[in-house]
Design a protein around this motif. Structure first.
Motif, PDB file in Angstrom:
ATOM      1  N   THR A  36      36.012  38.154  24.918  1.00 32.15           N
ATOM      2  CA  THR A  36      37.135  38.467  25.804  1.00 32.15           C
ATOM      3  C   THR A  36      36.755  39.478  26.871  1.00 32.15           C
ATOM      4  N   MET A  37      35.533  40.026  26.755  1.00 32.05           N
ATOM      5  CA  MET A  37      35.094  41.058  27.703  1.00 32.05           C
ATOM      6  C   MET A  37      33.722  40.727  28.261  1.00 32.05           C
ATOM      7  N   ILE A  38      33.496  41.209  29.490  1.00 30.44           N
ATOM      8  CA  ILE A  38      32.163  41.158  30.085  1.00 30.44           C
ATOM      9  C   ILE A  38      31.725  42.594  30.345  1.00 30.44           C
ATOM     10  N   ILE A  39      30.429  42.789  30.443  1.00 34.38           N
ATOM     11  CA  ILE A  39      29.875  44.136  30.556  1.00 34.38           C
ATOM     12  C   ILE A  39      28.959  44.238  31.766  1.00 34.38           C
ATOM     13  N   ARG A  40      28.925  45.417  32.354  1.00 29.67           N
ATOM     14  CA  ARG A  40      27.955  45.739  33.388  1.00 29.67           C
ATOM     15  C   ARG A  40      27.465  47.153  33.118  1.00 29.67           C
ATOM     16  N   GLY A  41      26.237  47.428  33.520  1.00 29.40           N
ATOM     17  CA  GLY A  41      25.669  48.739  33.261  1.00 29.40           C
ATOM     18  C   GLY A  41      24.767  49.190  34.388  1.00 29.40           C
ATOM     19  N   ALA A  42      24.435  50.464  34.365  1.00 28.67           N
ATOM     20  CA  ALA A  42      23.548  51.030  35.377  1.00 28.67           C
ATOM     21  C   ALA A  42      22.703  52.119  34.735  1.00 28.67           C
ATOM     22  N   ALA A  43      21.454  52.154  35.139  1.00 29.48           N
ATOM     23  CA  ALA A  43      20.537  53.187  34.648  1.00 29.48           C
ATOM     24  C   ALA A  43      20.498  54.366  35.615  1.00 29.48           C
ATOM     25  N   GLY A  44      21.125  54.215  36.776  1.00 29.67           N
ATOM     26  CA  GLY A  44      21.049  55.218  37.836  1.00 29.67           C
ATOM     27  C   GLY A  44      22.021  56.359  37.692  1.00 29.67           C
ATOM     28  N   LYS A  45      22.645  56.725  38.818  1.00 30.18           N
ATOM     29  CA  LYS A  45      23.442  57.938  38.884  1.00 30.18           C
ATOM     30  C   LYS A  45      24.945  57.714  38.857  1.00 30.18           C
ATOM     31  N   LYS A  46      25.391  56.457  38.772  1.00 31.28           N
ATOM     32  CA  LYS A  46      26.841  56.237  38.783  1.00 31.28           C
ATOM     33  C   LYS A  46      27.220  55.003  37.992  1.00 31.28           C
ATOM     34  N   PRO A  48      28.650  51.396  37.070  1.00 31.14           N
ATOM     35  CA  PRO A  48      28.556  50.141  37.815  1.00 31.14           C
ATOM     36  C   PRO A  48      29.891  49.828  38.501  1.00 31.14           C
ATOM     37  N   LEU A  49      29.817  49.319  39.690  1.00 29.55           N
ATOM     38  CA  LEU A  49      30.972  48.957  40.514  1.00 29.55           C
ATOM     39  C   LEU A  49      31.771  50.170  40.987  1.00 29.55           C
ATOM     40  N   GLY A  50      31.441  51.349  40.520  1.00 28.57           N
ATOM     41  CA  GLY A  50      32.067  52.573  41.012  1.00 28.57           C
ATOM     42  C   GLY A  50      33.573  52.575  40.975  1.00 28.57           C
ATOM     43  N   GLY A  51      34.158  51.981  39.948  1.00 27.66           N
ATOM     44  CA  GLY A  51      35.613  51.966  39.828  1.00 27.66           C
ATOM     45  C   GLY A  51      36.303  50.984  40.753  1.00 27.66           C
ATOM     46  N   ARG A  52      35.542  50.099  41.391  1.00 26.36           N
ATOM     47  CA  ARG A  52      36.146  49.172  42.360  1.00 26.36           C
ATOM     48  C   ARG A  52      36.689  47.896  41.740  1.00 26.36           C
ATOM     49  N   ALA A  53      36.457  47.683  40.452  1.00 24.41           N
ATOM     50  CA  ALA A  53      37.071  46.544  39.752  1.00 24.41           C
ATOM     51  C   ALA A  53      38.231  47.106  38.940  1.00 24.41           C
ATOM     52  N   LYS A  54      39.429  46.595  39.225  1.00 24.63           N
ATOM     53  CA  LYS A  54      40.635  47.189  38.655  1.00 24.63           C
ATOM     54  C   LYS A  54      41.464  46.146  37.894  1.00 24.63           C
ATOM     55  N   VAL A  55      42.341  46.656  37.049  1.00 28.13           N
ATOM     56  CA  VAL A  55      43.286  45.802  36.340  1.00 28.13           C
ATOM     57  C   VAL A  55      44.077  44.986  37.366  1.00 28.13           C
ATOM     58  N   ASP A  56      44.275  43.731  37.097  1.00 25.30           N
ATOM     59  CA  ASP A  56      44.989  42.745  37.933  1.00 25.30           C
ATOM     60  C   ASP A  56      44.143  42.161  39.056  1.00 25.30           C
ATOM     61  N   ASP A  57      42.905  42.618  39.239  1.00 26.90           N
ATOM     62  CA  ASP A  57      42.022  41.961  40.202  1.00 26.90           C
ATOM     63  C   ASP A  57      41.669  40.569  39.675  1.00 26.90           C
ATOM     64  N   ILE A  58      41.395  39.668  40.589  1.00 22.31           N
ATOM     65  CA  ILE A  58      41.028  38.290  40.233  1.00 22.31           C
ATOM     66  C   ILE A  58      39.513  38.174  40.203  1.00 22.31           C
ATOM     67  N   VAL A  59      39.003  37.527  39.167  1.00 23.32           N
ATOM     68  CA  VAL A  59      37.561  37.303  39.049  1.00 23.32           C
ATOM     69  C   VAL A  59      37.290  35.806  39.018  1.00 23.32           C
ATOM     70  N   TYR A  60      36.323  35.391  39.822  1.00 27.65           N
ATOM     71  CA  TYR A  60      35.837  34.018  39.835  1.00 27.65           C
ATOM     72  C   TYR A  60      34.465  34.025  39.182  1.00 27.65           C
ATOM     73  N   PHE A  61      34.151  32.965  38.443  1.00 26.83           N
ATOM     74  CA  PHE A  61      32.903  32.948  37.683  1.00 26.83           C
ATOM     75  C   PHE A  61      31.963  31.837  38.118  1.00 26.83           C
ATOM     76  N   VAL A  62      30.685  32.192  38.147  1.00 25.88           N
ATOM     77  CA  VAL A  62      29.610  31.246  38.412  1.00 25.88           C
ATOM     78  C   VAL A  62      28.519  31.541  37.385  1.00 25.88           C
ATOM     79  N   GLU A  63      27.855  30.491  36.895  1.00 25.79           N
ATOM     80  CA  GLU A  63      26.792  30.683  35.916  1.00 25.79           C
ATOM     81  C   GLU A  63      25.441  30.758  36.602  1.00 25.79           C
ATOM     82  N   THR A  64      24.611  31.675  36.120  1.00 25.80           N
ATOM     83  CA  THR A  64      23.248  31.799  36.654  1.00 25.80           C
ATOM     84  C   THR A  64      22.439  30.576  36.245  1.00 25.80           C
ATOM     85  N   GLY A  65      21.522  30.191  37.113  1.00 22.11           N
ATOM     86  CA  GLY A  65      20.603  29.119  36.776  1.00 22.11           C
ATOM     87  C   GLY A  65      21.174  27.714  36.833  1.00 22.11           C
ATOM     88  N   GLY A  66      22.437  27.579  37.125  1.00 22.73           N
ATOM     89  CA  GLY A  66      23.046  26.249  37.161  1.00 22.73           C
ATOM     90  C   GLY A  66      23.126  25.721  38.581  1.00 22.73           C
TER      91      GLY A  66
END
Length: 153
Positions: A36-46, A48-66
């Motif tokens: 039910t969840m997807i994850i993103r991470g960062a090894a740097g200084k902030k 991931p996405l810097g808080g720009r993905a919010k509740v009620d935003d719409i996400v479209y999905f594409v699969e890698t390699g397809g």
């Protein structure tokens, strides 16, 4: 294809194009409610996405390699972002959401241990009429736009 009620435009709502790992069958797991969840991470200084993905935003999905077709969309129903973590804290965070993330071994290795992590709960997943998008030279695995129409071919 009928337009769902949730898709009605809303002021301040962003639209995101999110790449899902085809080898880990992420989209299939979302469709079958095995995750039910997807994850993103960062090894740097902030975070991931810097808080720009919010509740009620719409996400479209594409699969890698397809065939790189966008086939599904959903809504972000929960966002959990971390502060800077130690490796141990990061592993504990991934473990806490293990059931919701349903990660493959390779994905677990990729994310557990990152300094910053964010998990996004996806709701109201539905198939859309498949369409292509303008990838240009952007290699990010999460693209934020005001409207998916801006990158649709």
């Amino acid at each position: 294809m009928a337009v769902s009620e949730w898709y009605k435009a809303k002021e301040g709502r962003a639209e995101h194009l999110v790449y899902l790992n085809d080898k880990a069958k992420e989209l299939e797991k979302l469709i079958n409610k095995e995750k039910t969840m997807i994850i993103r991470g960062a090894a740097g200084k902030k975070v991931p996405l810097g808080g720009r993905a919010k509740v009620d935003d719409i996400v479209y999905f594409v699969e890698t390699g397809g065939d790189m077709l966008i086939t599904h969309r959903g809504i972000i129903s929960k966002v959990i972002e971390t502060e800077k973590m130690t490796k141990e804290e990061s592993v504990a965070f991934v473990d806490k959401y293990e059931k919701e993330l349903n990660l493959s071994k390779d994905q677990y290795k990729r994310w557990a241990g990152k300094k910053f992590l964010a998990v996004f709960e996806i709701d109201k997943l539905e198939a859309v009429e498949p369409f292509k998008y303008n990838r240009e030279s952007n290699m990010d695995d999460w693209i934020i736009t005001e409207s998916i129409e801006d990158i649709k071919i």
